[in-house]
Design a protein around this motif. Structure first.
Motif, PDB file in Angstrom:
ATOM      1  N   ARG A  31      62.079  -5.503 141.367  1.00  0.00           N
ATOM      2  CA  ARG A  31      62.203  -5.943 142.756  1.00  0.00           C
ATOM      3  C   ARG A  31      63.685  -5.964 143.123  1.00  0.00           C
ATOM      4  NH1 ARG A  31      57.873  -9.077 144.523  1.00  0.00           N
ATOM      5  NH2 ARG A  31      58.982  -9.238 146.515  1.00  0.00           N
ATOM      6  N   ASP A  33      66.685  -7.229 145.381  1.00  0.00           N
ATOM      7  CA  ASP A  33      67.074  -8.369 146.212  1.00  0.00           C
ATOM      8  C   ASP A  33      68.055  -7.867 147.280  1.00  0.00           C
ATOM      9  OD1 ASP A  33      68.323 -10.635 147.317  1.00  0.00           O
ATOM     10  OD2 ASP A  33      68.042 -11.794 145.485  1.00  0.00           O
ATOM     11  N   LEU A  34      67.588  -7.821 148.511  1.00  0.00           N
ATOM     12  CA  LEU A  34      68.418  -7.295 149.597  1.00  0.00           C
ATOM     13  C   LEU A  34      69.706  -8.089 149.760  1.00  0.00           C
ATOM     14  CD1 LEU A  34      68.731  -5.311 151.953  1.00  0.00           C
ATOM     15  CD2 LEU A  34      67.430  -6.913 153.372  1.00  0.00           C
ATOM     16  N   ASP A  35      69.618  -9.405 149.654  1.00  0.00           N
ATOM     17  CA  ASP A  35      70.816 -10.235 149.819  1.00  0.00           C
ATOM     18  C   ASP A  35      71.816  -9.973 148.693  1.00  0.00           C
ATOM     19  OD1 ASP A  35      69.972 -11.480 152.151  1.00  0.00           O
ATOM     20  OD2 ASP A  35      68.850 -13.017 151.057  1.00  0.00           O
ATOM     21  N   ARG A  45      73.573  -6.413 156.340  1.00  0.00           N
ATOM     22  CA  ARG A  45      72.279  -5.940 155.860  1.00  0.00           C
ATOM     23  C   ARG A  45      71.931  -4.544 156.384  1.00  0.00           C
ATOM     24  NH1 ARG A  45      67.280  -9.916 155.335  1.00  0.00           N
ATOM     25  NH2 ARG A  45      68.025 -11.279 153.655  1.00  0.00           N
ATOM     26  N   ARG A  49      69.924  -1.773 154.334  1.00  0.00           N
ATOM     27  CA  ARG A  49      68.545  -1.440 154.708  1.00  0.00           C
ATOM     28  C   ARG A  49      68.391   0.062 154.908  1.00  0.00           C
ATOM     29  NH1 ARG A  49      68.518  -5.907 158.505  1.00  0.00           N
ATOM     30  NH2 ARG A  49      67.269  -7.664 157.750  1.00  0.00           N
ATOM     31  N   VAL A  63      59.204   0.185 150.325  1.00  0.00           N
ATOM     32  CA  VAL A  63      59.618  -0.876 151.231  1.00  0.00           C
ATOM     33  C   VAL A  63      58.380  -1.369 151.965  1.00  0.00           C
ATOM     34  CG1 VAL A  63      61.091  -1.517 153.178  1.00  0.00           C
ATOM     35  CG2 VAL A  63      61.899   0.173 151.510  1.00  0.00           C
ATOM     36  N   ARG A  66      55.725  -7.396 153.438  1.00  0.00           N
ATOM     37  CA  ARG A  66      55.495  -8.688 152.785  1.00  0.00           C
ATOM     38  C   ARG A  66      55.959  -8.718 151.325  1.00  0.00           C
ATOM     39  NH1 ARG A  66      51.246  -8.062 156.289  1.00  0.00           N
ATOM     40  NH2 ARG A  66      50.918  -9.770 157.762  1.00  0.00           N
ATOM     41  N   SER A  67      55.814  -7.615 150.644  1.00  0.00           N
ATOM     42  CA  SER A  67      56.152  -7.609 149.215  1.00  0.00           C
ATOM     43  C   SER A  67      57.599  -7.237 148.942  1.00  0.00           C
ATOM     44  CB  SER A  67      55.224  -6.655 148.452  1.00  0.00           C
ATOM     45  OG  SER A  67      55.310  -5.336 148.983  1.00  0.00           O
ATOM     46  N   GLY A  68      58.360  -6.883 149.980  1.00  0.00           N
ATOM     47  CA  GLY A  68      59.768  -6.566 149.798  1.00  0.00           C
ATOM     48  C   GLY A  68      60.001  -5.148 149.300  1.00  0.00           C
ATOM     49  N   ILE A  69      61.052  -4.990 148.524  1.00  0.00           N
ATOM     50  CA  ILE A  69      61.481  -3.657 148.070  1.00  0.00           C
ATOM     51  C   ILE A  69      61.272  -3.561 146.562  1.00  0.00           C
ATOM     52  CG2 ILE A  69      63.395  -2.026 147.998  1.00  0.00           C
ATOM     53  CD1 ILE A  69      64.555  -4.115 150.267  1.00  0.00           C
ATOM     54  N   THR A  70      60.491  -2.581 146.153  1.00  0.00           N
ATOM     55  CA  THR A  70      60.168  -2.402 144.746  1.00  0.00           C
ATOM     56  C   THR A  70      60.531  -0.991 144.305  1.00  0.00           C
ATOM     57  OG1 THR A  70      58.277  -3.892 145.026  1.00  0.00           O
ATOM     58  CG2 THR A  70      58.335  -2.574 143.012  1.00  0.00           C
TER      59      THR A  70
END
Length: 222
Positions: A31, A33-35, A45, A49, A63, A66-70
Protein backbone atom coordinates in the motif's frame (compact mmCIF):
# COMPACT_ATOMS: atom_id res chain seq x y z
CA UNK A 1 7.03 28.30 -14.29
CA UNK A 2 4.94 26.63 -11.58
CA UNK A 3 3.57 24.20 -14.17
CA UNK A 4 7.10 23.31 -15.28
CA UNK A 5 8.16 22.67 -11.68
CA UNK A 6 5.08 20.53 -11.01
CA UNK A 7 5.77 18.60 -14.20
CA UNK A 8 9.35 18.00 -13.12
CA UNK A 9 8.29 16.80 -9.66
CA UNK A 10 5.63 14.55 -11.22
CA UNK A 11 8.15 13.05 -13.61
CA UNK A 12 10.71 12.53 -10.85
CA UNK A 13 8.14 10.92 -8.55
CA UNK A 14 6.84 8.68 -11.33
CA UNK A 15 10.38 7.65 -12.29
CA UNK A 16 11.44 6.91 -8.73
CA UNK A 17 8.30 4.96 -7.85
CA UNK A 18 8.45 3.09 -11.15
CA UNK A 19 12.06 2.12 -10.43
CA UNK A 20 11.08 0.80 -6.99
CA UNK A 21 8.28 -1.30 -8.47
CA UNK A 22 10.35 -2.64 -11.38
CA UNK A 23 13.18 -3.65 -9.06
CA UNK A 24 10.91 -5.21 -6.44
CA UNK A 25 11.65 -2.62 -3.74
CA UNK A 26 7.88 -1.99 -3.77
CA UNK A 27 6.48 -5.51 -4.23
CA UNK A 28 2.96 -6.38 -5.35
CA UNK A 29 0.40 -5.81 -2.62
CA UNK A 30 2.25 -2.89 -1.02
CA UNK A 31 0.00 0.00 0.00
CA UNK A 32 1.40 3.39 -0.98
CA UNK A 33 1.00 6.18 1.55
CA UNK A 34 0.22 9.33 -0.42
CA UNK A 35 1.18 11.62 2.45
CA UNK A 36 4.52 9.86 2.94
CA UNK A 37 5.37 10.14 -0.76
CA UNK A 38 4.32 13.80 -0.75
CA UNK A 39 6.64 14.45 2.20
CA UNK A 40 9.48 12.52 0.56
CA UNK A 41 9.38 14.68 -2.56
CA UNK A 42 8.69 17.86 -0.59
CA UNK A 43 5.79 18.82 -2.79
CA UNK A 44 2.02 19.11 -2.85
CA UNK A 45 -0.32 16.17 -3.39
CA UNK A 46 -1.20 17.16 -6.97
CA UNK A 47 2.02 16.13 -8.79
CA UNK A 48 2.24 12.96 -6.69
CA UNK A 49 -1.34 12.03 -7.55
CA UNK A 50 -0.57 12.65 -11.22
CA UNK A 51 2.54 10.45 -10.98
CA UNK A 52 0.51 7.63 -9.42
CA UNK A 53 -2.18 7.96 -12.09
CA UNK A 54 0.55 7.64 -14.71
CA UNK A 55 1.72 4.43 -13.06
CA UNK A 56 -1.86 3.17 -12.93
CA UNK A 57 -2.16 3.66 -16.71
CA UNK A 58 0.99 1.56 -17.04
CA UNK A 59 -0.63 -1.19 -14.94
CA UNK A 60 1.87 -0.92 -12.09
CA UNK A 61 -0.48 0.37 -9.37
CA UNK A 62 -4.21 0.32 -8.66
CA UNK A 63 -5.85 3.55 -7.57
CA UNK A 64 -9.21 2.95 -5.87
CA UNK A 65 -11.43 5.52 -4.10
CA UNK A 66 -11.83 3.53 -0.89
CA UNK A 67 -8.90 1.13 -0.78
CA UNK A 68 -6.26 3.70 -1.72
CA UNK A 69 -3.21 2.99 -3.85
CA UNK A 70 -1.88 -0.55 -4.10
CA UNK A 71 1.12 -1.84 -6.05
CA UNK A 72 0.15 -4.37 -8.71
CA UNK A 73 3.77 -4.90 -9.69
CA UNK A 74 5.10 -6.72 -12.71
CA UNK A 75 6.20 -10.31 -13.02
CA UNK A 76 9.65 -11.36 -14.24
CA UNK A 77 7.95 -12.93 -17.28
CA UNK A 78 6.22 -9.64 -18.11
CA UNK A 79 9.53 -7.82 -17.64
CA UNK A 80 11.17 -10.12 -20.17
CA UNK A 81 8.26 -9.69 -22.61
CA UNK A 82 8.58 -5.92 -22.28
CA UNK A 83 12.34 -5.98 -22.85
CA UNK A 84 11.82 -8.23 -25.88
CA UNK A 85 9.45 -5.70 -27.43
CA UNK A 86 11.81 -2.84 -26.53
CA UNK A 87 14.66 -4.80 -28.10
CA UNK A 88 12.79 -5.08 -31.38
CA UNK A 89 12.09 -1.35 -31.42
CA UNK A 90 15.67 -0.50 -30.42
CA UNK A 91 17.06 -2.79 -33.07
CA UNK A 92 14.91 -1.11 -35.71
CA UNK A 93 16.06 2.31 -34.55
CA UNK A 94 19.69 1.23 -34.84
CA UNK A 95 19.09 -0.19 -38.33
CA UNK A 96 17.45 3.02 -39.53
CA UNK A 97 20.14 5.13 -37.87
CA UNK A 98 22.74 3.19 -39.88
CA UNK A 99 20.92 4.17 -43.05
CA UNK A 100 19.67 7.65 -42.17
CA UNK A 101 22.06 9.31 -39.72
CA UNK A 102 24.01 12.26 -41.09
CA UNK A 103 27.76 12.51 -40.75
CA UNK A 104 27.45 15.18 -37.99
CA UNK A 105 25.02 12.90 -36.13
CA UNK A 106 27.48 10.01 -36.31
CA UNK A 107 30.20 12.30 -34.99
CA UNK A 108 27.91 13.29 -32.11
CA UNK A 109 27.18 9.62 -31.32
CA UNK A 110 30.92 8.87 -31.21
CA UNK A 111 31.40 11.77 -28.78
CA UNK A 112 28.50 10.57 -26.61
CA UNK A 113 29.83 7.01 -26.57
CA UNK A 114 33.22 8.35 -25.51
CA UNK A 115 31.52 10.36 -22.75
CA UNK A 116 29.83 7.20 -21.43
CA UNK A 117 33.18 5.39 -21.41
CA UNK A 118 34.85 8.29 -19.60
CA UNK A 119 32.30 7.98 -16.79
CA UNK A 120 32.88 4.27 -16.16
CA UNK A 121 32.75 3.57 -12.44
CA UNK A 122 30.99 6.88 -11.79
CA UNK A 123 27.34 7.28 -10.77
CA UNK A 124 26.97 9.75 -13.67
CA UNK A 125 27.39 6.94 -16.20
CA UNK A 126 23.65 6.24 -16.06
CA UNK A 127 22.66 9.67 -17.37
CA UNK A 128 25.39 9.59 -20.02
CA UNK A 129 24.20 6.16 -21.13
CA UNK A 130 20.62 7.39 -21.49
CA UNK A 131 21.77 10.37 -23.59
CA UNK A 132 23.71 8.10 -25.93
CA UNK A 133 20.78 5.77 -26.52
CA UNK A 134 18.32 8.64 -26.96
CA UNK A 135 20.48 10.12 -29.70
CA UNK A 136 20.73 6.74 -31.46
CA UNK A 137 16.93 6.60 -31.42
CA UNK A 138 16.67 10.15 -32.78
CA UNK A 139 19.18 9.35 -35.52
CA UNK A 140 16.63 6.86 -36.93
CA UNK A 141 14.61 9.92 -38.06
CA UNK A 142 11.27 8.28 -37.33
CA UNK A 143 8.98 10.27 -35.02
CA UNK A 144 6.55 7.34 -34.88
CA UNK A 145 9.24 4.89 -33.80
CA UNK A 146 10.61 7.39 -31.29
CA UNK A 147 7.17 7.70 -29.68
CA UNK A 148 6.91 3.91 -29.36
CA UNK A 149 10.37 3.66 -27.80
CA UNK A 150 9.64 6.43 -25.27
CA UNK A 151 6.72 4.36 -24.01
CA UNK A 152 8.50 1.00 -24.09
CA UNK A 153 11.73 2.19 -22.45
CA UNK A 154 9.92 2.93 -19.19
CA UNK A 155 10.40 -0.72 -18.26
CA UNK A 156 14.15 -0.09 -17.85
CA UNK A 157 14.97 1.14 -14.32
CA UNK A 158 16.80 4.47 -14.51
CA UNK A 159 19.34 3.08 -12.02
CA UNK A 160 20.03 -0.03 -14.12
CA UNK A 161 23.82 0.36 -14.27
CA UNK A 162 23.98 1.01 -10.54
CA UNK A 163 22.01 -2.19 -9.94
CA UNK A 164 24.21 -4.15 -12.35
CA UNK A 165 27.69 -2.60 -12.35
CA UNK A 166 29.00 -5.76 -14.01
CA UNK A 167 27.11 -4.63 -17.14
CA UNK A 168 29.23 -1.51 -17.48
CA UNK A 169 32.02 -3.01 -19.58
CA UNK A 170 29.53 -5.11 -21.55
CA UNK A 171 27.56 -1.97 -22.38
CA UNK A 172 30.69 -0.08 -23.41
CA UNK A 173 31.73 -2.93 -25.70
CA UNK A 174 28.26 -2.95 -27.27
CA UNK A 175 28.46 0.82 -27.79
CA UNK A 176 31.78 0.47 -29.61
CA UNK A 177 30.39 -2.27 -31.84
CA UNK A 178 27.26 -0.23 -32.56
CA UNK A 179 29.28 2.87 -33.46
CA UNK A 180 31.34 0.75 -35.88
CA UNK A 181 28.21 -0.69 -37.48
CA UNK A 182 26.63 2.75 -37.84
CA UNK A 183 29.81 4.17 -39.34
CA UNK A 184 29.90 1.31 -41.87
CA UNK A 185 26.20 1.84 -42.64
CA UNK A 186 25.61 -1.80 -41.78
CA UNK A 187 21.91 -1.86 -40.89
CA UNK A 188 21.77 -5.63 -40.33
CA UNK A 189 24.62 -5.62 -37.83
CA UNK A 190 23.35 -2.46 -36.11
CA UNK A 191 19.94 -4.07 -35.63
CA UNK A 192 21.48 -7.22 -34.15
CA UNK A 193 23.67 -5.27 -31.72
CA UNK A 194 20.85 -2.95 -30.63
CA UNK A 195 18.39 -5.77 -30.03
CA UNK A 196 20.92 -7.99 -28.23
CA UNK A 197 21.98 -5.11 -25.98
CA UNK A 198 18.42 -4.70 -24.67
CA UNK A 199 17.70 -8.42 -24.37
CA UNK A 200 20.85 -8.97 -22.30
CA UNK A 201 19.72 -6.24 -19.91
CA UNK A 202 16.26 -7.79 -19.69
CA UNK A 203 17.67 -11.20 -18.84
CA UNK A 204 19.81 -9.72 -16.07
CA UNK A 205 16.88 -7.87 -14.51
CA UNK A 206 14.58 -10.90 -14.83
CA UNK A 207 17.11 -13.25 -13.23
CA UNK A 208 17.76 -10.75 -10.43
CA UNK A 209 14.04 -10.37 -9.69
CA UNK A 210 13.48 -14.13 -9.69
CA UNK A 211 16.41 -14.57 -7.29
CA UNK A 212 15.16 -11.83 -4.97
CA UNK A 213 11.65 -13.24 -4.99
CA UNK A 214 12.97 -16.34 -3.26
CA UNK A 215 14.70 -14.23 -0.57
CA UNK A 216 11.87 -11.86 0.29
CA UNK A 217 11.14 -8.21 -0.60
CA UNK A 218 13.76 -6.79 1.77
CA UNK A 219 16.50 -8.15 -0.52
CA UNK A 220 15.43 -5.83 -3.35
CA UNK A 221 15.52 -2.65 -1.33
CA UNK A 222 19.14 -1.88 -2.12
Amino acid sequence: MATDIAGTVRERAARELRDRILTGALPAGTRIDLDAITDEFATSRTPVREALLELSYEGLVRVAPRSGITVIGISPADIMDSFTLLGILTGQAAAWAALRASTPELDQLRALAADVAARAGDDAIGDANWRFHQEVHRAAHSPRLLTQIKQAVRVVPSNFLRLFPEHEQHSLDDHDQLIDALGERDAVRAREIGERHVLDAGRSLTTWLEHNATRGPESASG
